[in-house]
Design a protein around this motif. Structure first.
Motif, mmCIF file in Angstrom:
data_model
loop_
_atom_site.group_PDB
_atom_site.id
_atom_site.type_symbol
_atom_site.label_atom_id
_atom_site.label_comp_id
_atom_site.label_asym_id
_atom_site.label_seq_id
_atom_site.Cartn_x
_atom_site.Cartn_y
_atom_site.Cartn_z
ATOM 1 N N MET A 349 1.181 -0.915 0.411
ATOM 2 C CA MET A 349 0.122 0.315 0.182
ATOM 3 C C MET A 349 0.663 1.352 -0.054
ATOM 4 O O MET A 349 0.530 2.067 -0.782
ATOM 5 C CB MET A 349 -0.618 -0.061 1.246
ATOM 6 N N TYR A 350 2.142 1.577 0.510
ATOM 7 C CA TYR A 350 3.046 2.865 0.905
ATOM 8 C C TYR A 350 3.716 2.654 -0.716
ATOM 9 O O TYR A 350 3.594 3.734 -2.135
ATOM 10 C CB TYR A 350 3.950 2.053 1.549
ATOM 11 N N SER A 351 4.083 1.586 -1.853
ATOM 12 C CA SER A 351 4.597 1.338 -2.407
ATOM 13 C C SER A 351 3.323 1.858 -3.773
ATOM 14 O O SER A 351 3.588 2.354 -4.373
ATOM 15 C CB SER A 351 5.656 0.360 -3.361
ATOM 16 N N TYR A 352 2.970 1.153 -3.978
ATOM 17 C CA TYR A 352 1.827 1.380 -5.032
ATOM 18 C C TYR A 352 0.971 2.669 -4.600
ATOM 19 O O TYR A 352 0.120 2.811 -5.840
ATOM 20 C CB TYR A 352 1.023 -0.148 -5.792
ATOM 21 N N GLY A 353 0.794 2.952 -3.272
ATOM 22 C CA GLY A 353 -0.114 3.716 -3.300
ATOM 23 C C GLY A 353 0.179 4.876 -2.743
ATOM 24 O O GLY A 353 0.199 6.022 -3.746
ATOM 25 N N VAL A 354 1.275 5.028 -1.690
ATOM 26 C CA VAL A 354 2.021 6.184 -1.328
ATOM 27 C C VAL A 354 2.930 7.195 -2.918
ATOM 28 O O VAL A 354 2.863 7.499 -2.911
ATOM 29 C CB VAL A 354 2.635 6.702 -0.534
ATOM 30 N N ASP A 355 3.932 6.109 -2.853
ATOM 31 C CA ASP A 355 4.833 6.205 -3.983
ATOM 32 C C ASP A 355 4.965 6.708 -5.673
ATOM 33 O O ASP A 355 4.578 7.318 -6.074
ATOM 34 C CB ASP A 355 6.132 5.093 -3.522
ATOM 35 N N PHE A 396 9.217 2.630 9.678
ATOM 36 C CA PHE A 396 9.224 1.995 7.665
ATOM 37 C C PHE A 396 11.057 2.990 6.612
ATOM 38 O O PHE A 396 10.922 4.188 7.294
ATOM 39 C CB PHE A 396 8.192 2.689 7.156
ATOM 40 N N ASP A 397 11.611 2.663 6.037
ATOM 41 C CA ASP A 397 12.431 3.303 5.814
ATOM 42 C C ASP A 397 12.031 3.360 3.617
ATOM 43 O O ASP A 397 11.856 2.506 3.429
ATOM 44 C CB ASP A 397 13.772 2.380 4.466
ATOM 45 N N PRO A 398 11.464 4.272 3.009
ATOM 46 C CA PRO A 398 11.313 4.712 2.091
ATOM 47 C C PRO A 398 12.024 4.426 1.048
ATOM 48 O O PRO A 398 11.259 4.876 -0.120
ATOM 49 C CB PRO A 398 10.364 6.287 2.596
ATOM 50 N N GLU A 399 13.196 4.233 1.573
ATOM 51 C CA GLU A 399 14.201 4.597 0.142
ATOM 52 C C GLU A 399 14.430 3.013 0.137
ATOM 53 O O GLU A 399 14.947 2.588 -1.450
ATOM 54 C CB GLU A 399 15.110 5.002 0.355
ATOM 55 N N LYS A 400 13.810 1.706 1.020
ATOM 56 C CA LYS A 400 14.014 0.336 0.460
ATOM 57 C C LYS A 400 13.438 0.001 -0.205
ATOM 58 O O LYS A 400 12.666 -0.403 -0.367
ATOM 59 C CB LYS A 400 14.039 -0.326 2.179
ATOM 60 N N LYS A 401 14.651 -0.537 -1.688
ATOM 61 C CA LYS A 401 14.114 -1.128 -2.214
ATOM 62 C C LYS A 401 14.815 -2.471 -2.078
ATOM 63 O O LYS A 401 15.198 -3.405 -1.813
ATOM 64 C CB LYS A 401 14.510 -1.061 -3.781
ATOM 65 N N VAL A 402 13.159 -3.658 -2.134
ATOM 66 C CA VAL A 402 12.464 -4.747 -2.561
ATOM 67 C C VAL A 402 12.288 -5.577 -3.609
ATOM 68 O O VAL A 402 10.905 -4.887 -3.644
ATOM 69 C CB VAL A 402 11.876 -4.927 -0.961
ATOM 70 N N TYR A 418 1.687 -11.902 -4.807
ATOM 71 C CA TYR A 418 2.772 -10.443 -5.633
ATOM 72 C C TYR A 418 4.263 -11.383 -6.293
ATOM 73 O O TYR A 418 5.247 -10.494 -6.473
ATOM 74 C CB TYR A 418 2.952 -9.879 -4.388
ATOM 75 N N GLU A 419 4.708 -12.582 -6.551
ATOM 76 C CA GLU A 419 5.903 -12.471 -6.493
ATOM 77 C C GLU A 419 6.624 -11.868 -8.088
ATOM 78 O O GLU A 419 5.930 -11.051 -9.206
ATOM 79 C CB GLU A 419 6.074 -14.082 -7.415
ATOM 80 N N GLU A 420 7.551 -10.832 -7.944
ATOM 81 C CA GLU A 420 8.225 -10.161 -8.330
ATOM 82 C C GLU A 420 8.047 -8.809 -8.912
ATOM 83 O O GLU A 420 8.659 -8.223 -9.427
ATOM 84 C CB GLU A 420 8.151 -10.795 -10.308
ATOM 85 N N LEU A 421 6.383 -8.048 -7.317
ATOM 86 C CA LEU A 421 7.006 -6.994 -8.133
ATOM 87 C C LEU A 421 7.919 -5.826 -7.142
ATOM 88 O O LEU A 421 8.838 -6.968 -6.131
ATOM 89 C CB LEU A 421 5.130 -6.931 -6.978
ATOM 90 N N GLU A 422 7.689 -5.112 -7.967
ATOM 91 C CA GLU A 422 8.995 -3.860 -7.004
ATOM 92 C C GLU A 422 8.093 -3.655 -6.110
ATOM 93 O O GLU A 422 7.275 -2.701 -6.550
ATOM 94 C CB GLU A 422 10.043 -2.901 -8.175
ATOM 95 N N LEU A 423 8.570 -3.246 -4.753
ATOM 96 C CA LEU A 423 9.082 -2.174 -4.165
ATOM 97 C C LEU A 423 9.851 -1.139 -3.655
ATOM 98 O O LEU A 423 10.835 -1.449 -3.410
ATOM 99 C CB LEU A 423 8.715 -2.553 -2.847
ATOM 100 N N LYS A 424 9.575 0.006 -3.919
ATOM 101 C CA LYS A 424 10.333 1.161 -2.578
ATOM 102 C C LYS A 424 9.475 2.010 -1.743
ATOM 103 O O LYS A 424 8.404 1.765 -1.534
ATOM 104 C CB LYS A 424 9.370 2.140 -4.412
ATOM 105 N N GLY A 425 10.311 1.207 -0.311
ATOM 106 C CA GLY A 425 9.612 1.032 0.637
ATOM 107 C C GLY A 425 9.639 0.149 2.036
ATOM 108 O O GLY A 425 8.758 -1.122 0.878
ATOM 109 N N TYR A 426 10.219 -0.108 2.179
ATOM 110 C CA TYR A 426 9.697 -1.651 3.078
ATOM 111 C C TYR A 426 10.011 -1.692 4.908
ATOM 112 O O TYR A 426 10.581 -0.386 5.041
ATOM 113 C CB TYR A 426 10.954 -2.340 2.704
ATOM 114 N N PRO A 427 8.990 -1.901 5.647
ATOM 115 C CA PRO A 427 8.994 -1.450 7.147
ATOM 116 C C PRO A 427 10.578 -2.449 7.774
ATOM 117 O O PRO A 427 10.792 -3.592 6.892
ATOM 118 C CB PRO A 427 8.013 -3.309 7.741
#
Ligand SMILES: [Zn+2]
Length: 461
Positions: A349-355, A396-402, A418-427
């Motif tokens: 929700m952070y990556s696909y919502g906020v970011d 939460f680290d808003p810069e952490k890429k996963v 959600y396999e292989e989806l890219e995230l920016k920001g992670y707890p």
């Protein structure tokens, strides 16, 4: 004796209405002070420099250790709550489903046995009512007083579904006693009709699950559920809205002034019916109800969240191993319904919502925590960062890429949708009542530390 057991310093604190930098002073599990330069008065200090501090996530829709279709969901209250904690969730409200012939109190006893002494984060229980009789009528006000202030009715699933008469009576009695009713809205006759036709013509693959229950089947049932709530003057919460057909019914009722609320889930915002086309039996990974829909619904659902038509995002976490899913290898109706999601909700929700600019950062807090706490009688003990509230926090680290892979997750299941989806920001860390229980993808809290929470009545928002 220092003023605080712990101070979390230098973070950017985000609530449902504010962003500010400062320190959080914690004593005996509660937030005692918000301010600056609190560190010297603390026994222990956690430095959150460069990180966001959010209220811990509240997931009001989970099915841990849940019997379904002759098997059980594969996360129990121990494994499921650890995965939740690592993902930044500090409270869940799970569904205790009344078995046929059992009373509500017997149902509570069964589910408390599953949860008590196993859960690692705090938990409440909704009661799914499957039958109405004198005993049920008598028990509803009593269980509300005991802290089980929300109920669910299923309009589908043999053994769980109720007819309109029972539904109406649950609405009537529960709302009179300050309880909230939630509903799984699909039309069972529609599903039976299409399923029979599909199976008779040899259409047995996972993708036919979605075809057997079109969006109108959810829309019609949602309309009917809302109509029953209107006629009984009851508030209603519609779980897992997957499409415009159901969310638009909530919108209409709210515009007319009725206390109707709704939830969606990350899978309906990020995945689509196209996933059922994956090769082999892989479409079974996404067999859940309601099913994944056409992509065109994504924008509608994001807008519904932004406009306050839907107030919360939950997971409907109900995982099954692929070997369990294979019970339906030759017949999609035998695939256990459900998918995992408890660990990734906050990050998705952070990556696909906020970011990605679909929601504001304050809206993120509302959808994942504050609104949930209000609707389900947990506020302000849970759901905010406020003096006197529990120190339930996600760092939460808003810069952490996963890049998502099942290998980095802790849910007890052998895949993630959600396999292989890219995230920016992670707890990166999770505190529950002031205890650091998860850090950098590992659960480090004490075992079985979760507490049952008695909840009060709903706040209608
Ligand atoms: Zn569910």
């Amino acid at each position: 004796m220092k003023d605080f057991d712990l101070v979390i310093r230098n973070g950017t604190i985000v609530t449902s209405s504010d962003i500010f930098s400062g320190d959080i002073g914690i004593k005996r599990g509660e937030i005692k002070e918000l301010g600056r330069n609190l560190s010297e008065r603390a026994e222990d200090v956690y430095d959150a420099k460069g990180k966001y501090i959010f209220p811990g996530g509240i997931d009001a829709h989970t099915h841990l250790d849940m019997p379904f279709g002759g098997t059980f969901s594969s996360d129990d209250f121990n494994t499921g709550t650890k995965a939740a904690a690592i993902g930044g969730t500090t409270t869940i409200v799970d569904f205790a489903v009344q078995p046929q012939g059992k009373t509500l109190n017997e149902t509570i006893e069964m589910w408390r046995e599953k949860a008590d002494g196993n859960a690692c984060i705090d938990y409440g229980l909704h009661l799914a009512i499957t039958q109405m009789n004198d005993k049920t009528r008598e028990e509803i006000p009593q269980v509300i007083r005991d802290g089980y202030s929300s109920f669910k009715v299923f309009m589908i699933y043999e053994g769980m579904m109720v007819d309109d008469l029972t539904f109406m009576e649950v609405l009537d009695i529960a709302s009179e006693n300050n309880g909230l009713i939630s509903v799984h809205a699909e039309n069972p006759f529609v599903i039976d009709y299409f399923t029979k036709k599909l199976l008779e013509s040899g259409k047995t693959a996972p993708k036919y699950h979605e075809i057997s229950r079109p969006a109108y089947c959810e829309g019609e049932a949602t309309n009917r559920a809302i109509s029953l709530a209107k006629m009984t003057n009851a508030p209603l919460y519609v779980v897992h809205c997957s499409c415009e057909e159901s969310a638009s019914e909530i919108k209409k009722a709210r515009e007319e002034g009725f206390p109707i609320m709704g939830e969606t889930c990350p899978q309906y915002l990020l995945l689509s019916r196209d996933n059922y086309e994956e090769e082999g039996f892989n479409g079974a990974k996404y067999v859940m109800s309601p099913p994944l829909r056409d992509k065109k619904n994504w924008n509608y659902l994001w807008k519904a969240l932004n406009d306050g038509v839907l107030q919360t995002v939950a997971t409907d976490h109900c995982p099954f191993f692929m070997k369990q899913k294979r019970m339906g290898l030759d017949d999609f109706t035998k695939i256990p319904n459900g998918a995992p999601g408890i660990e990734l909700r906050m990050a998705l929700m952070y990556s696909y919502g906020v970011d990605k600019g679909n929601i504001s950062i304050e809206k993120f807090v509302q959808l994942t925590s504050t609104n949930v706490a209000k609707i389900f009688g947990l506020y302000p003990k849970k759901g905010s960062i406020v003096v006197g509230g529990d120190a339930d926090l996600m760092i939460f680290d808003p810069e952490k890429k996963v890049k998502i892979s099942k290998d980095i997750l802790h849910e007890n299941v052998d895949y993630t949708p959600y396999e292989e989806l890219e995230l920016k920001g992670y707890p990166v860390a999770t505190f529950s009542r002031g205890e650091l229980i998860a850090e950098d993808g590992e659960y480090i809290g004490s075992e079985n530390r979760g507490e049952f929470i008695k909840r009060s009545g709903p706040k209608i928002i």
